[in-house]
Design a protein around this motif. Sequence first.
Motif: not given
Length: 186
Positions: A1-21, A143-149
């Motif tokens: 089995m292979k595993c693909i993991i995407g890093l990010g922050n949970p919740g709508p507040k962080y959707e589409n931010t740089r950190h959630n790529i 932090a402001d940059y990566v948590l920004g859209s």
Amino acid sequence: MKCIIGLGNPGPKYENTRHNIGFMVIDELLERHHWKLDKEKFKAQYTVERIGSEKVLLMKPLTYMNLSGEAIRPLMEYYDIDVEDVVIIYDDLDLPVGKIRLRTKGGHGGHNGIRSTIDHLGTKGFPRLRFGVGRPSVPMPIADYVLGSFQKDEMTTIEASVQTAANACEAWMEKPFLEVMNDYNQ
């Protein structure tokens, strides 16, 4: 089995931010195959499916970015997944917006999600897909940059690169990681 993991922050507040790529690439794979993250365990949402002949676990940690390793290690242990059978997708400030770079190992480069993963796995030797988000063009806290859209003018590049990153993940189901690296690192 292979595993693909995407890093990010949970919740709508962080959707589409740089950190959630990383989450965005997982979302693209889910959409392509009409899958859902239908399981939750060890502080992660995930699903186990097949791409071609390969069984694959797609995962989003539910911890915040800085604690990603807390979700990754237990799930890998539960499914008995070796580190060479994992690829971790995350944002990288040192690459231009939309540039992707695959590597078989490396340090954390100041990325706290990767630092946590290294700490919990006890190794730097896991495959990763670094996704360029660039650096701020004006002085501001990182932090402001990566948590920004992303900026509106970046979205065409980001959308195309998310497709390319998902293609690379799918290619890895059929080819060795080094071969995929050679095909997608240009």
